[in-house]
Structure formats: C-alpha cells, structure tokens
Write a protein that holds these residues in place. Structure first.
Motif, PDB file in Angstrom:
ATOM      1  N   THR A  22     126.351  17.123  28.559  1.00 46.16           N
ATOM      2  CA  THR A  22     126.763  16.610  27.314  1.00 46.16           C
ATOM      3  C   THR A  22     125.540  16.670  26.320  1.00 46.16           C
ATOM      4  OG1 THR A  22     128.146  14.901  28.106  1.00 46.16           O
ATOM      5  CG2 THR A  22     127.658  14.594  26.083  1.00 46.16           C
ATOM      6  N   LEU A  23     124.220  16.575  26.765  1.00 50.12           N
ATOM      7  CA  LEU A  23     123.117  16.746  25.766  1.00 50.12           C
ATOM      8  C   LEU A  23     123.038  18.336  25.415  1.00 50.12           C
ATOM      9  CD1 LEU A  23     120.395  14.483  27.602  1.00 50.12           C
ATOM     10  CD2 LEU A  23     121.745  14.027  25.288  1.00 50.12           C
ATOM     11  N   ILE A  24     123.378  19.184  26.329  1.00 47.84           N
ATOM     12  CA  ILE A  24     123.041  20.749  26.041  1.00 47.84           C
ATOM     13  C   ILE A  24     124.664  21.401  25.867  1.00 47.84           C
ATOM     14  CG2 ILE A  24     120.850  20.801  27.192  1.00 47.84           C
ATOM     15  CD1 ILE A  24     122.119  22.113  29.478  1.00 47.84           C
ATOM     16  N   ALA A  25     125.461  20.673  25.558  1.00 50.31           N
ATOM     17  CA  ALA A  25     126.779  21.383  25.586  1.00 50.31           C
ATOM     18  C   ALA A  25     126.968  22.018  24.416  1.00 50.31           C
ATOM     19  CB  ALA A  25     127.817  20.150  25.251  1.00 50.31           C
ATOM     20  N   PRO A  26     127.432  23.550  24.486  1.00 50.47           N
ATOM     21  CA  PRO A  26     127.723  24.328  23.604  1.00 50.47           C
ATOM     22  C   PRO A  26     128.903  24.304  22.746  1.00 50.47           C
ATOM     23  CG  PRO A  26     128.144  25.558  25.617  1.00 50.47           C
ATOM     24  CD  PRO A  26     127.828  24.097  25.923  1.00 50.47           C
ATOM     25  N   ASP A  27     129.689  23.333  23.282  1.00 55.10           N
ATOM     26  CA  ASP A  27     131.261  23.205  22.481  1.00 55.10           C
ATOM     27  C   ASP A  27     131.087  22.329  21.560  1.00 55.10           C
ATOM     28  OD1 ASP A  27     132.213  25.224  23.844  1.00 55.10           O
ATOM     29  OD2 ASP A  27     132.817  24.208  25.514  1.00 55.10           O
ATOM     30  N   LYS A  28     132.063  22.352  20.899  1.00 57.65           N
ATOM     31  CA  LYS A  28     132.254  20.908  19.815  1.00 57.65           C
ATOM     32  C   LYS A  28     132.476  19.811  20.568  1.00 57.65           C
ATOM     33  CE  LYS A  28     133.723  23.702  15.742  1.00 57.65           C
ATOM     34  NZ  LYS A  28     134.702  23.797  14.621  1.00 57.65           N
ATOM     35  N   GLY A  29     132.511  18.420  20.123  1.00 57.35           N
ATOM     36  CA  GLY A  29     132.750  17.228  20.698  1.00 57.35           C
ATOM     37  C   GLY A  29     134.255  17.224  21.526  1.00 57.35           C
ATOM     38  N   TYR A  30     135.344  17.442  20.828  1.00 56.49           N
ATOM     39  CA  TYR A  30     136.540  17.607  21.243  1.00 56.49           C
ATOM     40  C   TYR A  30     136.652  18.213  22.672  1.00 56.49           C
ATOM     41  CZ  TYR A  30     138.191  21.526  19.168  1.00 56.49           C
ATOM     42  OH  TYR A  30     138.428  23.005  18.866  1.00 56.49           O
ATOM     43  N   LYS A  31     136.178  19.352  22.497  1.00 57.78           N
ATOM     44  CA  LYS A  31     136.086  20.427  23.729  1.00 57.78           C
ATOM     45  C   LYS A  31     135.350  19.718  25.050  1.00 57.78           C
ATOM     46  CE  LYS A  31     136.979  24.677  21.323  1.00 57.78           C
ATOM     47  NZ  LYS A  31     136.619  26.178  21.304  1.00 57.78           N
ATOM     48  N   THR A  32     134.039  19.398  24.366  1.00 54.62           N
ATOM     49  CA  THR A  32     133.343  18.749  25.366  1.00 54.62           C
ATOM     50  C   THR A  32     133.706  17.506  26.253  1.00 54.62           C
ATOM     51  OG1 THR A  32     131.300  19.410  24.292  1.00 54.62           O
ATOM     52  CG2 THR A  32     131.041  17.593  25.776  1.00 54.62           C
ATOM     53  N   ARG A  33     134.524  16.812  25.314  1.00 53.09           N
ATOM     54  CA  ARG A  33     135.322  15.581  25.866  1.00 53.09           C
ATOM     55  C   ARG A  33     136.452  15.930  26.829  1.00 53.09           C
ATOM     56  NH1 ARG A  33     134.083  13.697  20.776  1.00 53.09           N
ATOM     57  NH2 ARG A  33     136.111  14.404  20.165  1.00 53.09           N
ATOM     58  N   ARG A  34     137.034  16.794  26.182  1.00 51.26           N
ATOM     59  CA  ARG A  34     138.256  17.475  27.186  1.00 51.26           C
ATOM     60  C   ARG A  34     137.448  18.050  28.621  1.00 51.26           C
ATOM     61  NH1 ARG A  34     141.398  21.864  24.222  1.00 51.26           N
ATOM     62  NH2 ARG A  34     139.705  23.132  24.763  1.00 51.26           N
ATOM     63  N   ASN A  35     136.848  18.807  28.556  1.00 52.90           N
ATOM     64  CA  ASN A  35     136.098  19.473  29.790  1.00 52.90           C
ATOM     65  C   ASN A  35     135.492  18.226  30.719  1.00 52.90           C
ATOM     66  OD1 ASN A  35     136.594  21.842  28.844  1.00 52.90           O
ATOM     67  ND2 ASN A  35     134.494  22.384  28.041  1.00 52.90           N
ATOM     68  N   LEU A  36     134.905  17.174  29.995  1.00 50.58           N
ATOM     69  CA  LEU A  36     134.388  16.117  30.890  1.00 50.58           C
ATOM     70  C   LEU A  36     135.723  15.332  31.681  1.00 50.58           C
ATOM     71  CD1 LEU A  36     131.613  14.650  28.528  1.00 50.58           C
ATOM     72  CD2 LEU A  36     131.391  15.793  30.763  1.00 50.58           C
ATOM     73  N   ALA A  37     136.651  15.223  30.850  1.00 52.00           N
ATOM     74  CA  ALA A  37     137.878  14.607  31.413  1.00 52.00           C
ATOM     75  C   ALA A  37     138.488  15.425  32.587  1.00 52.00           C
ATOM     76  CB  ALA A  37     138.787  14.364  30.167  1.00 52.00           C
ATOM     77  N   LYS A  38     138.409  16.620  32.438  1.00 48.54           N
ATOM     78  CA  LYS A  38     139.025  17.375  33.465  1.00 48.54           C
ATOM     79  C   LYS A  38     138.010  17.317  34.787  1.00 48.54           C
ATOM     80  CE  LYS A  38     141.282  21.150  30.795  1.00 48.54           C
ATOM     81  NZ  LYS A  38     140.994  22.294  30.492  1.00 48.54           N
ATOM     82  N   LYS A  39     136.749  17.549  34.508  1.00 48.32           N
ATOM     83  CA  LYS A  39     135.834  17.303  35.712  1.00 48.32           C
ATOM     84  C   LYS A  39     135.735  15.975  36.216  1.00 48.32           C
ATOM     85  CE  LYS A  39     132.543  21.104  34.106  1.00 48.32           C
ATOM     86  NZ  LYS A  39     131.070  21.315  33.917  1.00 48.32           N
ATOM     87  N   GLY A  40     135.862  14.875  35.473  1.00 57.32           N
ATOM     88  CA  GLY A  40     135.948  13.686  35.848  1.00 57.32           C
ATOM     89  C   GLY A  40     137.447  13.375  36.912  1.00 57.32           C
ATOM     90  N   HIS A  41     138.368  14.156  36.266  1.00 64.64           N
ATOM     91  CA  HIS A  41     139.625  14.004  37.125  1.00 64.64           C
ATOM     92  C   HIS A  41     139.725  14.787  38.334  1.00 64.64           C
ATOM     93  CE1 HIS A  41     143.889  13.848  37.866  1.00 64.64           C
ATOM     94  NE2 HIS A  41     143.898  15.127  38.012  1.00 64.64           N
ATOM     95  N   ASN A  42     138.644  15.844  38.377  1.00 65.41           N
ATOM     96  CA  ASN A  42     138.629  16.750  39.589  1.00 65.41           C
ATOM     97  C   ASN A  42     137.622  15.912  40.696  1.00 65.41           C
ATOM     98  OD1 ASN A  42     139.905  18.943  38.610  1.00 65.41           O
ATOM     99  ND2 ASN A  42     138.231  19.872  37.934  1.00 65.41           N
ATOM    100  N   TYR A  43     136.468  15.496  39.993  1.00 66.21           N
ATOM    101  CA  TYR A  43     135.875  14.557  41.052  1.00 66.21           C
ATOM    102  C   TYR A  43     136.483  13.333  41.741  1.00 66.21           C
ATOM    103  CZ  TYR A  43     131.608  16.835  39.275  1.00 66.21           C
ATOM    104  OH  TYR A  43     130.507  17.759  39.122  1.00 66.21           O
ATOM    105  N   LYS A  44     137.322  12.645  40.879  1.00 69.76           N
ATOM    106  CA  LYS A  44     138.107  11.539  41.298  1.00 69.76           C
ATOM    107  C   LYS A  44     139.099  12.247  42.548  1.00 69.76           C
ATOM    108  CE  LYS A  44     141.859  10.431  39.321  1.00 69.76           C
ATOM    109  NZ  LYS A  44     143.147  10.379  40.283  1.00 69.76           N
ATOM    110  N   ASP A  45     139.899  13.335  42.450  1.00 69.52           N
ATOM    111  CA  ASP A  45     140.596  13.621  43.317  1.00 69.52           C
ATOM    112  C   ASP A  45     139.832  14.121  44.325  1.00 69.52           C
ATOM    113  OD1 ASP A  45     142.652  13.770  41.616  1.00 69.52           O
ATOM    114  OD2 ASP A  45     142.886  15.786  41.335  1.00 69.52           O
ATOM    115  N   TYR A  46     138.558  14.994  44.457  1.00 73.75           N
ATOM    116  CA  TYR A  46     137.666  15.426  45.604  1.00 73.75           C
ATOM    117  C   TYR A  46     137.243  13.997  46.366  1.00 73.75           C
ATOM    118  CZ  TYR A  46     133.616  16.852  47.898  1.00 73.75           C
ATOM    119  OH  TYR A  46     132.297  17.006  48.743  1.00 73.75           O
ATOM    120  N   LEU A  47     136.712  12.997  45.667  1.00 72.46           N
ATOM    121  CA  LEU A  47     136.368  11.834  46.366  1.00 72.46           C
ATOM    122  C   LEU A  47     137.643  11.072  47.171  1.00 72.46           C
ATOM    123  CD1 LEU A  47     134.045  10.236  43.715  1.00 72.46           C
ATOM    124  CD2 LEU A  47     133.302  11.333  45.900  1.00 72.46           C
TER     125      LEU A  47
END
Length: 88
Positions: A22-47
């Motif tokens: 998040t601190l070094i994100a090259p994308d705009k805020g909404y893209k970063t939030r969308r990417n974080l949501a996807k990664k969070g979902h992937n981590y949840k599925d993995y766990l």
C-alpha cells in the motif's frame, strides 16, 4: 513448530506485505483497493483450504486411534477371560 505459530506468522507476513504494498503502490487508490481485496480473498481461500486439510488429517488420526483402542480392548478382554479360566 506449532500450527498456531505457523498461522500467526503467515498472517503477520501477509499484513506486512499489504502494508508495504500500500505504501509503495504504483496504482491509483481504487485499483490498489481492488487488488488488495483480490489478494485478501485469495489468502482467505488458501487459509480455509489448509485449515480443512488440517482438520481432515486430525479427524482421520482420531478415527484410527479409536479403532486401535477398540481392537486392544477386545484383545485385553479375551486375555482376561483366558487368565480367569486358567485360574478357576
């Protein structure tokens, strides 16, 4: 290593990665939030998958232990009857 230590370490590493990303994100805020949501979902599925595998493994171990306990109990009863018959 205990399972709880592994889970806590994984969650801490994931949180550190999210913060650093998040601190070094090259994308705009909404893209970063969308990417974080996807990664969070992937981590949840993995766990969740790993937790399901762990619970299945533990369940199988207890079923095996239960079967072995029943087998040994029957064997002990048979041996006790033999000893009782020899004594009488």
């Amino acid at each position: 290593m205990k399972i709880s230590s592994i889970i806590i370490s994984t969650l801490c590493a994931a949180a550190a990665g999210v913060i650093a990303g998040t601190l070094i994100a090259p994308d705009k805020g909404y893209k970063t939030r969308r990417n974080l949501a996807k990664k969070g979902h992937n981590y949840k599925d993995y766990l969740q998958d790993n937790f399901d595998d762990l619970s299945d493994s533990i369940s199988h171990s207890f079923e095996t232990l239960e079967d072995e306990t029943k087998r040994l109990s029957k064997k002990a009863k048979a041996n006790a009857k033999e000893v009782k018959a020899m004594v009488n």
